[in-house]
Design an enzyme around this catalytic site. Structure first.
Site, short mmCIF file in Angstrom:
data_model
loop_
_atom_site.label_atom_id
_atom_site.label_comp_id
_atom_site.label_asym_id
_atom_site.label_seq_id
_atom_site.Cartn_x
_atom_site.Cartn_y
_atom_site.Cartn_z
N ASP A 1 0.86 -1.20 0.00
CA ASP A 1 0.00 0.00 0.00
C ASP A 1 0.89 1.24 0.00
OD1 ASP A 1 -2.26 1.82 0.41
OD2 ASP A 1 -3.34 0.04 1.06
N HIS B 1 -2.82 3.15 -4.65
CA HIS B 1 -2.28 2.69 -3.36
C HIS B 1 -0.90 2.06 -3.52
CE1 HIS B 1 -5.58 3.60 -0.70
NE2 HIS B 1 -6.45 3.03 -1.49
N ASP C 1 -8.69 -0.69 -6.14
CA ASP C 1 -9.59 0.29 -5.53
C ASP C 1 -8.96 1.67 -5.48
OD1 ASP C 1 -7.73 -0.80 -3.67
OD2 ASP C 1 -8.80 0.20 -2.05
N GLU C 2 -9.83 2.66 -5.40
CA GLU C 2 -9.47 4.04 -5.05
C GLU C 2 -8.28 4.59 -5.83
OE1 GLU C 2 -10.99 4.40 -0.51
OE2 GLU C 2 -9.05 3.44 -0.74
N ASP D 1 -12.86 -2.17 11.13
CA ASP D 1 -12.12 -1.00 11.61
C ASP D 1 -13.09 0.10 12.05
OD1 ASP D 1 -12.96 -0.67 8.94
OD2 ASP D 1 -11.22 0.56 8.37
N GLU E 1 -5.29 1.61 9.70
CA GLU E 1 -4.81 2.99 9.84
C GLU E 1 -4.76 3.41 11.31
OE1 GLU E 1 -7.00 2.02 7.56
OE2 GLU E 1 -6.91 3.25 5.75
C1 ACM Z 1 -11.07 -0.48 0.44
O1 ACM Z 1 -11.56 -0.42 1.56
N1 ACM Z 1 -10.49 0.58 -0.09
C2 ACM Z 1 -11.11 -1.69 -0.36
#
Ligand code: ACM
Ligand code: ZN
Length: 711
Positions: A140, A201, A264-265, A365, A416
């Site tokens: 990441d 990421h 993702d993202e 989380d 995190e």
């Molecule tokens: C994610 O929570 N960005 C997969």
């Protein structure tokens, strides 16, 4: 009624996950050393049971487990372990098998590293609750955690980050360690799914090999949370060569059929500007249409190439649901995390799907209690009951005959805000047990009232293993607060997110015990007190203790007219300050501020956190008005809030997010002074430039927060 139910449930074996079929008879089998030859585990490939299923017959004279696979026998053993109490196994007949093939849990060592030993412990615990996939999020922005021999800088450079305060966070798994974890998992019938994130990421990789990005910029391994827009460059062939080299080493370490490629993202801003990306878009003839932008189609192209690479190595691709954007790769399996929509769309197209929707209960989380008193978390709200209630098969897929494409579910434990392994345990347990039951137990057999009693036995199992877990805290309806004030009488009410045996408390400053006074009704105070209150479980364990000060105050006098100023008097000091104490002796310069909200706008927000950022602190002083003489509660994510010259809120070196230092003060109607100190910094990975830099106020007990209005 509750006690009776608890008693009745205690008489049946407390198994998690609840078996598909179970008959309990009287009597029990006594486990003594000579009894070993009366315990039989038989592998019968033709017994007709589903792959991971088993039967278990316990009589007074013997124990017999039968399964068609080693996995089935392993699960029979886990059931037997849970049945045994003090050398006795109750006489039962069980026929058991899982509802879903994929019963996953996810660990994120990138944000905060965890050791091989701690990783193995999660595998050991969750395998004993019949989970069978560990999704290992190995790369990441904040760290690359898997040794790749061809690219040593990935771990040497990308495995380390320097935090804002200068401390260093690092760690990675050698290939030998990874083999050890994979083998350990295999012994427990857990498949390890590696995730190698692309094309977003990936800052840690770009730090190690800048040629992977569009502009080849030099970046730091990321030390804040959130998504930078520096991502891999699919316009350059190097990205694909690099990823193929990485995959070539990854497949040697992980024997499972799937590899997770993230997806993702991924912010596409850089691709829009990048000549290589734009040339690729042109060469491929990618054009924006109702299925997506040209850049989304470029991502889709990149994922397809990853799928080709994986197929070359005989593996299948899994990606987060963003891989639907711009068109899904032919054989991709989708992990649906932004709700179920992506999963439903993929299943309707005939793709396999794993449900792990964040807000529906699969993100462990999230907060599991009141954010005012729980340790800081990423946000949202997922109680044990909510995690348990989630069902991964949407009605729409049943209506369309596509429900078999839901191969299972998974809980994710993004790290995190997980600063220690003990806290990781606290976030995972007992919620992961709820996910384990949904993954295994037939839907019709699931029952919250029974589960919430059975979960206590699983928590005692965690105690035996020395593992931390969440026990609901006593919470105040309408918002918890540890610094209460009253003028004539305080009435303090408590509740818990799920039933506990009792709440126990003291008012003499001593620590509560199981024998302390039990909370039965709202507590009244007419004198100063320190209230210590905790929840008590059915097995006599206490939650963490809350310490609440309750003080009688005369309302603070309103300011005399001559002392009232309108507008904000403010000053700024430049520097890298962690706490207010660090600003002592700094050079403060007067500045002009229109609103408290402007305190974090003195420098631009740059999500990529370049070295050129100028950090600073601001002090702002102003007057505000309250209409009635009353007790008011204050809340702020700024560093300090002073009311009428008194320090009311001090967030110290805590993560300045989701304020947990709310405090009350009694104020006379009229004008009062407020001083706010705000520091632009990064504590615990949270960038305070993203805060709302104001002060919230509410009349105590009203539940209605509003922004403090300055004169
Ligand atoms: C994610 O929570 N960005 C997969
Ligand atoms: Zn590019």
């Amino acid at each position: 009624m509750l006690k009776l139910l608890t008693l009745i449930l205690a008489l049946v074996p407390q198994l998690i996950p609840a078996p598909a079929e179970m008959q309990v008879r009287g009597g029990s089998f006594l486990v003594t050393p000579p009894s070993n030859n009366k315990i039989e585990f038989r592998l019968e490939p033709d017994c007709g049971l589903p792959a991971e299923g088993y039967t278990l017959e316990v009589t007074r004279s013997r124990v017999r487990a039968v399964a068609s696979t080693e996995a089935g026998l392993f699960y029979a053993r886990q059931t037997l372990n849970q049945l045994e109490e003090n050398g006795r196994i109750p006489c039962v007949t069980i026929k058991d098998y899982p509802r879903f093939a994929w019963r996953g849990f996810h660990l994120d060592p990138c944000r905060h590293f965890l050791s091989v030993e701690d990783t193995k412990q999660y595998i050991d615990i969750l395998a004993s609750y019949k989970m069978n996939v560990m999704h290992w999020h190995l790369t990441d922005d904040q760290g690359w955690r898997i040794q790749i021999k061809k690219y040593p800088r990935l771990t040497e450079v990308g495995g380390t980050r320097t935090e804002f305060d200068g401390s260093v966070h690092q760690g990675f798994y050698t290939q030998e360690e990874i083999k050890e974890v994979v083998a350990y998992a295999a012994q427990r019938h857990v498949t390890v799914l590696p995730e190698i994130e692309m094309p977003g990421h990936a800052i840690a990789a770009i730090r190690a090999y800048p040629g992977l990005s569009c502009t080849k910029e030099t970046v730091n391994t990321f030390y804040t949370w959130g998504s930078p827009d520096i991502v891999l460059c699919p316009g350059r062939e190097f990205m694909f060569e690099f990823l193929e080299d990485v995959i070539a080493e990854v497949v040697e370490l992980f024997p499972g059929e799937y590899i997770h490629i993230g997806g993702d993202e991924c912010k596409k801003d850089k691709w829009e500007q990048c000549p290589h990306c734009q040339a690729r878009i042109k060469a491929l003839g990618l054009v924006a249409d109702d299925k997506g932008t040209a850049e989304e189609k470029l991502q889709s192209y990149a994922i397809r190439r990853m799928e080709d690479i994986l197929h070359k190595y005989g593996r299948k691709l899994i990606g987060w649901d963003e891989i639907l954007e711009g068109g899904l790769s032919p054989n991709a399996t989708v992990m649906s995390w932004r709700g179920e929509t992506g999963g439903i769309a993929a299943a309707l197209q005939g793709h396999d799907v794993i449900m792990t929707p964040s807000k529906e209960g699969m993100y462990l989380d999230h907060y599991q209690g009141d954010s005012k008193i729980e340790p800081v978390a990423i946000g949202n709200y997922t109680t044990l009951e909510k995690a348990y209630a989630y069902d991964p098969v949407p009605a729409e897929l049943v209506q369309n005959g596509k429900e078999d494409h839901v191969i299972g579910l998974q809980c994710n434990n993004w790290s995190e805000y997980i600063y220690s392994n003990s806290h990781r345990q606290y976030m995972l347990f007992p919620r992961a047990f709820a996910v384990a039951e949904t993954g295994w137990t037939p839907k019709a057999k699931k029952d919250w009232e029974s589960f919430r009693v059975r979960v206590d036995k699983a928590c005692r199992d965690l105690d035996r293993r020395g593992v931390n877990y969440h026990i609901p805290l006593p919470e105040q309806p309408g918002g918890s607060c540890d610094k209460l004030v009253f003028t004539d009488k305080a009435v303090v009410e408590f509740t818990t997110t799920r039933p506990v045996a009792a709440m126990v408390y003291t008012v003499d400053g001593s620590e509560p015990t199981a024998a302390s006074a039990r909370y039965t009704q709202p507590l009244e105070f007419t004198r100063d007190a320190t209230l210590k209150i905790a929840s008590l479980t059915s097995y006599g364990k206490l939650s963490p203790v809350r310490t609440i000060t309750i003080r009688q105050e005369e309302p603070m006098e309103a300011l005399p007219a001559a002392a009232v100023e309108s507008g904000i008097r403010s000053s700024r000091a430049d520097g890298r300050f962690v706490t207010v104490a660090d600003t002592q002796g700094a050079a403060w310069k007067e500045i002009k501020l229109e609103k408290l909200r402007d305190m974090n706008t003195l420098e631009p927000f740059d999500r990529n956190m370049p070295d050129t950022l100028r950090f600073y602190a601001v002090q702002a002083q102003a007057c505000f008005n309250v209409k009635e003489t009353a007790v008011y509660r204050f809340s702020s994510d700024c560093d300090q809030v002073w009311i009428d010259g008194r320090l009311l809120i001090d967030n110290g070196a805590q993560v300045k997010r989701y304020s947990r230092q709310d405090a009350e003060a009694a104020l006379e109607a009229g004008p009062h002074s407020v001083k706010v100190v705000y520091i632009y910094n990064v504590i615990g990975g949270w960038n305070s430039i993203r805060n709302k830099t104001d002060v919230q106020i509410m009349r105590a007990g009203s539940g209605k927060w509003r922004k403090i209005e300055l004169l």
